[in-house]
Write a protein that holds these residues in place. Structure first.
Motif, short mmCIF file in Angstrom:
data_model
loop_
_atom_site.label_atom_id
_atom_site.label_comp_id
_atom_site.label_asym_id
_atom_site.label_seq_id
_atom_site.Cartn_x
_atom_site.Cartn_y
_atom_site.Cartn_z
N ILE A 97 0.84 -1.21 0.00
CA ILE A 97 0.00 0.00 0.00
C ILE A 97 0.87 1.26 0.00
O ILE A 97 0.64 2.19 -0.77
N PRO A 163 -1.52 -8.82 -4.16
CA PRO A 163 -2.77 -8.13 -4.48
C PRO A 163 -2.52 -6.89 -5.33
O PRO A 163 -1.53 -6.18 -5.14
N ASP A 164 -3.42 -6.65 -6.27
CA ASP A 164 -3.35 -5.46 -7.13
C ASP A 164 -4.13 -4.34 -6.46
O ASP A 164 -5.36 -4.33 -6.47
N ILE A 165 -3.41 -3.38 -5.85
CA ILE A 165 -4.05 -2.31 -5.10
C ILE A 165 -4.98 -1.49 -5.99
O ILE A 165 -6.05 -1.05 -5.56
N LYS A 167 -6.96 -2.33 -8.21
CA LYS A 167 -8.26 -2.97 -8.45
C LYS A 167 -9.06 -3.17 -7.16
O LYS A 167 -10.12 -3.78 -7.19
N ASN A 168 -8.54 -2.65 -6.06
CA ASN A 168 -9.24 -2.79 -4.78
C ASN A 168 -10.60 -2.11 -4.85
O ASN A 168 -10.69 -0.92 -5.20
N LEU A 214 -7.21 1.88 3.62
CA LEU A 214 -6.92 0.55 3.08
C LEU A 214 -6.19 -0.33 4.10
O LEU A 214 -6.40 -1.54 4.16
N ALA A 218 -7.41 -3.84 5.59
CA ALA A 218 -6.56 -5.03 5.58
C ALA A 218 -6.55 -5.69 6.95
O ALA A 218 -6.59 -6.92 7.06
#
Length: 320
Positions: A97, A163-165, A167-168, A214, A218
């Motif tokens: 992040i 994880p692709d941030i 696309k969150n 974010l 998490a």
């Protein structure tokens, strides 16, 4: 002052008040003394702080062992060790992040401090709900156990990608509902500036606040693993909350120690997966053996053995 000896969630109010007092003193010390003047936390400082928080957590655990008994002490330390290990995955996500939003190290402490402050409240709520569910519906403990076993097996057999941030879904929702500044504005979470479309002076949120949101999200996701794990060790809300919170309090300092070298502990995750499978299976093993529960000393020993093995193999392989 008799009210201090009234029982709240299985323990006298004075015990809860003393623990919360310790936490508040640590938070004030952190923000008012250590970060009175904003600066970039060095590796030496973060290592010292991390050891300081571990020392405090162990000291509190020693008091629990002495005052509440041998079994409670072992359950506290087992919960603390598991929560501390689970937080390593959380550190990895935090690092992603911060990298995505280009948050410099000098500002990361501010995000982590307020993030951990929010976690203290969120964990209290989740633990309170968990304790109520187990008290009212004893079969929930079996649900927690099966969930932990499933999570552990999944960690062993499923290869997860980073994880692709971008696309969150929460990030997409924030981008849709709020005006987000493209650049940082020092330590500010909110700013006022002109909207190029309406030409009005409006409130914008900065990437610093988006990163904080974010990170809080998490932790909620990680708590779905950690809260059932600790309840599978002990159903005492005091032990559950204190072991969780002491692990979280040291998370900020631990982040600055591990963020750069976390990739070297690749075998710690399989070890943690085996711990979760073991913790989840304890309920069923105890029933098969016709005992009330697996002794706390065995749980602590197996947990330490698996995690120490994972760390040792990781260090050995990374040097090879």
């Amino acid at each position: 002052m008799d009210i201090l000896y009234d029982i709240f969630l299985g323990k006298p109010i004075w015990m809860w008040a003393a623990f919360i007092g310790i936490v508040l003193i640590l938070l004030v010390f952190d923000l008012g003394v250590l970060q009175k003047n904003t600066h970039e936390i060095s590796l030496k400082e973060s290592l010292f702080l991390s050891l300081f928080y571990i020392f405090l957590a162990c000291g509190f655990g020693a008091w629990v062992w002495y005052y509440l008994g041998d079994s409670s002490g072992k359950e506290y330390f087992t919960g603390y060790i598991i929560e501390k290990t689970l937080s390593i995955d959380n550190i990895f996500v935090m690092s992603l992040i911060f990298s995505f939003f280009h948050i410099p190290r000098i500002l990361q402490h501010r995000v982590l401090f307020w993030g951990i402050l929010g976690v203290l409240v969120l964990r209290a709520l989740m633990i309170g709900v968990g304790a109520t569910l187990i008290t009212e519906f004893s079969w929930m403990l079996y649900i927690f156990a099966v969930f932990l076993m499933f999570t552990g097996i999944k960690m062993l057999v499923v290869t997860e990608s980073d994880p692709d941030i971008s696309k969150n879904p929460v990030l997409k929702l924030l981008q849709k509902c709020f005006k987000i500044s493209n650049e940082l504005h020092g330590e500010k979470f909110l700013i006022r500036k002109l909207d190029p479309v309406t030409n009005l002076n409006v409130i914008w949120i900065t990437p610093l606040l988006v990163a904080l949101i974010l990170i809080e999200l998490a932790d909620i996701i990680f708590a779905i693993d950690s809260v059932p794990a600790i309840f599978s060790i002990t159903q005492d809300p005091f032990l559950v909350y204190t072991s969780n919170i002491f692990a979280i309090l040291g998370l900020r300092a631990l982040y600055f120690v591990l963020a750069a070298i976390i990739h070297r502990f690749s075998y710690l995750k399989p070890a943690l997966a085996l711990v979760l499978v073991f913790i989840g299976s304890k309920v069923f093993i105890a029933e098969l053996l016709g005992i009330e529960k697996i002794p706390a000393s065995i749980s602590l020993g197996i947990t330490l053995g698996l995690l120490t093995g994972g760390i040792a193999v990781s260090i050995y392989k990374s040097r090879a």
